[in-house]
Write an enzyme that holds these catalytic residues in place. Structure first.
Site, PDB file in Angstrom:
ATOM      1  N   VAL A 160       0.869  -1.173   0.000  1.00  0.00           N
ATOM      2  CA  VAL A 160       0.000   0.000   0.000  1.00  0.00           C
ATOM      3  C   VAL A 160       0.903   1.218   0.000  1.00  0.00           C
ATOM      4  O   VAL A 160       1.981   1.216   0.597  1.00  0.00           O
ATOM      5  CB  VAL A 160      -0.959   0.018   1.207  1.00  0.00           C
ATOM      6  N   SER A 161       0.467   2.282  -0.676  1.00  0.00           N
ATOM      7  CA  SER A 161       1.374   3.394  -0.943  1.00  0.00           C
ATOM      8  C   SER A 161       1.522   4.344   0.232  1.00  0.00           C
ATOM      9  O   SER A 161       2.472   5.104   0.292  1.00  0.00           O
ATOM     10  CB  SER A 161       0.895   4.177  -2.165  1.00  0.00           C
ATOM     11  N   THR A 162       0.606   4.329   1.184  1.00  0.00           N
ATOM     12  CA  THR A 162       0.753   5.167   2.365  1.00  0.00           C
ATOM     13  C   THR A 162       0.346   4.361   3.575  1.00  0.00           C
ATOM     14  O   THR A 162      -0.338   3.347   3.477  1.00  0.00           O
ATOM     15  CB  THR A 162      -0.133   6.430   2.293  1.00  0.00           C
TER      16      THR A 162
END
Length: 207
Positions: free
Chosen positions: A10-12
């Site tokens: 997941v990017s954040t």
């Protein structure tokens, strides 16, 4: 037949990985073999991904939910695919796209078709991310034009700010003392003083 692995990204740190974890669970990937990265898309530092790649052996099987988990752009996705399938010699299954299953079509034609699908999907994934970024930029710009302010709200200056500024300007007090009187940092004081001076000059020019 080698071991099965799963990779989740997941990017954040605010995003939820549940959807990817459920998909890997349905594919019967052992939990101990699922590697998860929660990293900024800006930096794209993926320690767990690199740890997993170090464990992969020929004939192992890697599951990912979607093709964009492998990289942040077209070139990186293709490079990681090459490293995994050619150098590490593992199979990859992209759960969102059954055509991208390297266990199928091991002959030349099957590999050729898989490579074509991969390149198209990699391009589409990157293009969609760029479209999202463009829509975000346009939304922010439109909001700014409507007067919406972003970032932390400005701390209001005290009612006697102008008086404090004049005392500072007359060198009756130092910038540090003025900032303390305003209950703000020295940098914030000088920043607000600059705006105050600009406002004073505009008012004088208007008279």
């Amino acid at each position: 037949m080698g071991n099965s692995y799963g990779y989740v990204r997941v990017s954040t740190r605010e995003q939820n990985e549940d959807r990817q974890m459920v998909a890997l669970g349905e594919a019967q990937v052992p939990k101990r073999n699922i590697y998860l990265d929660k990293q900024s898309g800006k930096d794209f530092d993926r320690p767990m991904y690199h740890r997993m790649v170090g464990k992969l052996k020929p004939d192992d099987l890697l599951y990912i939910k979607s093709i964009d988990r492998l990289g942040r752009n077209y070139e990186e996705i293709l490079e990681q695919w090459r490293v995994l399938t050619r150098e590490k010699r593992v199979d990859i299954v992209v759960l969102d796209m059954p055509l991208l299953d390297t266990r199928r079509g091991k002959d030349l034609m099957g590999t050729f078709l898989s490579d074509i699908v991969l390149q198209v999907l990699s391009f589409v994934a990157e293009n969609e991310r760029e479209n999202i970024r463009q829509r975000q930029r346009e939304g922010i710009e439109a909001a700014k034009q409507r007067g919406v302010r972003f970032g932390r709200p400005q701390r209001p200056v005290p009612e006697n700010f102008a008086q404090i500024c004049r005392r500072w300007n007359r060198k009756e007090i130092t910038g540090k003392e003025a900032a303390q009187l305003c209950n703000m940092s020295v940098a914030s004081f000088y920043r607000k003083v600059r705006r105050w001076i600009e406002g004073e000059m505009q008012r004088e020019g208007g008279n």
